[in-house]
Design a protein around this motif. Structure first.
Motif, PDB file in Angstrom:
ATOM      1  N   VAL A 136      47.535  54.024 132.261  1.00 39.94           N
ATOM      2  CA  VAL A 136      48.007  53.139 131.143  1.00 39.94           C
ATOM      3  C   VAL A 136      48.446  51.819 131.545  1.00 39.94           C
ATOM      4  CG1 VAL A 136      49.086  53.266 128.960  1.00 39.94           C
ATOM      5  CG2 VAL A 136      48.110  55.466 129.499  1.00 39.94           C
ATOM      6  N   ALA A 137      47.923  50.890 131.266  1.00 39.13           N
ATOM      7  CA  ALA A 137      48.405  49.556 131.524  1.00 39.13           C
ATOM      8  C   ALA A 137      48.770  48.735 130.077  1.00 39.13           C
ATOM      9  CB  ALA A 137      47.379  48.571 132.359  1.00 39.13           C
ATOM     10  N   SER A 138      48.479  47.606 129.819  1.00 46.37           N
ATOM     11  CA  SER A 138      48.809  46.910 128.730  1.00 46.37           C
ATOM     12  C   SER A 138      47.801  45.648 128.690  1.00 46.37           C
ATOM     13  CB  SER A 138      50.125  46.504 128.851  1.00 46.37           C
ATOM     14  OG  SER A 138      50.402  45.688 127.872  1.00 46.37           O
ATOM     15  N   VAL A 139      47.776  45.183 127.644  1.00 45.07           N
ATOM     16  CA  VAL A 139      46.727  43.764 127.461  1.00 45.07           C
ATOM     17  C   VAL A 139      47.852  42.644 127.789  1.00 45.07           C
ATOM     18  CG1 VAL A 139      45.865  44.400 125.360  1.00 45.07           C
ATOM     19  CG2 VAL A 139      48.128  43.334 125.147  1.00 45.07           C
ATOM     20  N   SER A 222      39.286  49.892 129.416  1.00 45.41           N
ATOM     21  CA  SER A 222      39.335  50.008 128.113  1.00 45.41           C
ATOM     22  C   SER A 222      40.554  49.050 127.143  1.00 45.41           C
ATOM     23  CB  SER A 222      39.706  51.584 127.777  1.00 45.41           C
ATOM     24  OG  SER A 222      39.861  51.844 126.454  1.00 45.41           O
ATOM     25  N   VAL A 223      39.946  48.286 126.574  1.00 43.49           N
ATOM     26  CA  VAL A 223      40.809  47.672 125.528  1.00 43.49           C
ATOM     27  C   VAL A 223      40.489  48.041 124.075  1.00 43.49           C
ATOM     28  CG1 VAL A 223      41.500  45.261 124.773  1.00 43.49           C
ATOM     29  CG2 VAL A 223      40.895  45.645 127.129  1.00 43.49           C
ATOM     30  N   PRO A 224      41.092  49.192 123.692  1.00 42.68           N
ATOM     31  CA  PRO A 224      40.487  49.918 122.653  1.00 42.68           C
ATOM     32  C   PRO A 224      40.784  49.567 121.196  1.00 42.68           C
ATOM     33  CG  PRO A 224      42.176  50.985 123.501  1.00 42.68           C
ATOM     34  CD  PRO A 224      42.285  49.771 124.063  1.00 42.68           C
ATOM     35  N   TYR A 228      42.277  43.112 119.692  1.00 41.62           N
ATOM     36  CA  TYR A 228      42.636  43.107 121.378  1.00 41.62           C
ATOM     37  C   TYR A 228      41.614  42.620 122.111  1.00 41.62           C
ATOM     38  CZ  TYR A 228      47.376  43.890 119.950  1.00 41.62           C
ATOM     39  OH  TYR A 228      48.895  43.789 119.360  1.00 41.62           O
ATOM     40  N   LYS A 229      40.537  43.135 121.873  1.00 41.03           N
ATOM     41  CA  LYS A 229      39.218  42.669 122.734  1.00 41.03           C
ATOM     42  C   LYS A 229      38.875  41.303 122.421  1.00 41.03           C
ATOM     43  CE  LYS A 229      36.308  46.701 123.053  1.00 41.03           C
ATOM     44  NZ  LYS A 229      37.433  47.882 122.605  1.00 41.03           N
TER      45      LYS A 229
END
Length: 257
Positions: A136-139, A222-224, A228-229
């Motif tokens: 788990v990362a982050s934008v 994954s930018v779900p 945010y995409k």
């Protein structure tokens, strides 16, 4: 039935992963610092879904905690088929407002623990010819914004690099990059959230549903969420010097108060 190990499992995204995987019939190993909350969560998931749930109290900012989780990942009798490296935290304040010891602790949890647990997990998974890791990362990984964003950028690059190295082995790796999610994260960091627009918030359960679909599709990133995409797409087009200024102003507007 397969087994999933989730760090930071008692709240937020980690708890959402636990609920989703339990409902899908996976046995669970739940890792967090608070043993009481872990046991309450384990009882609830076992009673609701009839799956086996192990609890592993561990603090991943310590050597002992990382070694304890690593030892469970090395177990061959009941191997872990899916590792979710979710444990993490944020700091309130700009660089130099936060003690350097706290910054180093963040790197220990976000980077060292993720590297070591991923290494241990995928070694066994590769031998078995199957398995998966979600880091788990982050934008925040895509903008220049202090130690938190830098550590999450490392998670993304590390995960995609290992995914490339293990292509064809049966082991899948994916970096998950959510935006603002309604969890305990901001409260623990002492960060105010009243100034964050409603449209920027994501639901943890929907986030996990999208993440699992992306893992099944074999994605390494994954930018779900469409919102945010779009934002991350715009970030990639912006000049880095401009992006740094925007990130700083955004941090003051939507960050700690």
């Amino acid at each position: 039935m397969t087994t999933a190990l989730i760090t930071g499992a008692t709240a937020g995204i980690g708890a959402a992963f636990a609920r989703r995987l339990a409902s899908d019939g996976h046995h669970l190993v739940l890792v967090a610092r608070d043993e009481k909350r872990l046991r309450e969560q384990a009882t609830e998931l076992h009673d609701r879904h009839g799956i086996e749930v192990e609890v592993l109290p561990a603090d991943l900012s310590t050597e002992e905690g990382i070694e304890a989780v690593g030892a469970r990942l090395e177990e061959r009798t009941h191997p872990v088929d899916l590792l979710v490296n979710n444990a993490g935290f944020g700091h309130r304040g700009a660089f130099l407002d936060v003690p350097v010891e706290d910054e180093l602790t963040m790197l220990k949890v976000h980077c060292e623990a993720v590297l070591r647990l991923t290494y241990t997990a995928v070694a066994g998974m590769r031998n078995r010819g199957r398995g998966g890791v979600i880091n788990v990362a982050s934008v925040a990984a895509f903008v220049p914004r202090g130690t938190y964003g830098a550590s999450k950028a490392w998670v993304v690059q590390f995960t995609q690099g290992v995914a490339h190295d293990l292509a064809g082995s049966g082991v899948r790796l994916m970096a998950l990059c959510p935006g603002f999610v309604r969890t305990e994260f901001h409260e623990r960091a002492g960060v105010g959230t009243d100034n964050i627009p409603g449209w920027m918030w994501l639901d943890a359960d929907r986030l996990v549903e999208a993440a699992m679909k992306d893992l099944d599709r074999g994605k390494s990133l994954s930018v779900p969420d469409p919102r945010y995409k779009t934002l991350t797409g715009l970030v990639k087009l912006a000049p880095r010097n401009m992006l740094g200024g925007i990130s700083s102003r955004t941090g003051r507007k939507f960050g700690p108060r």
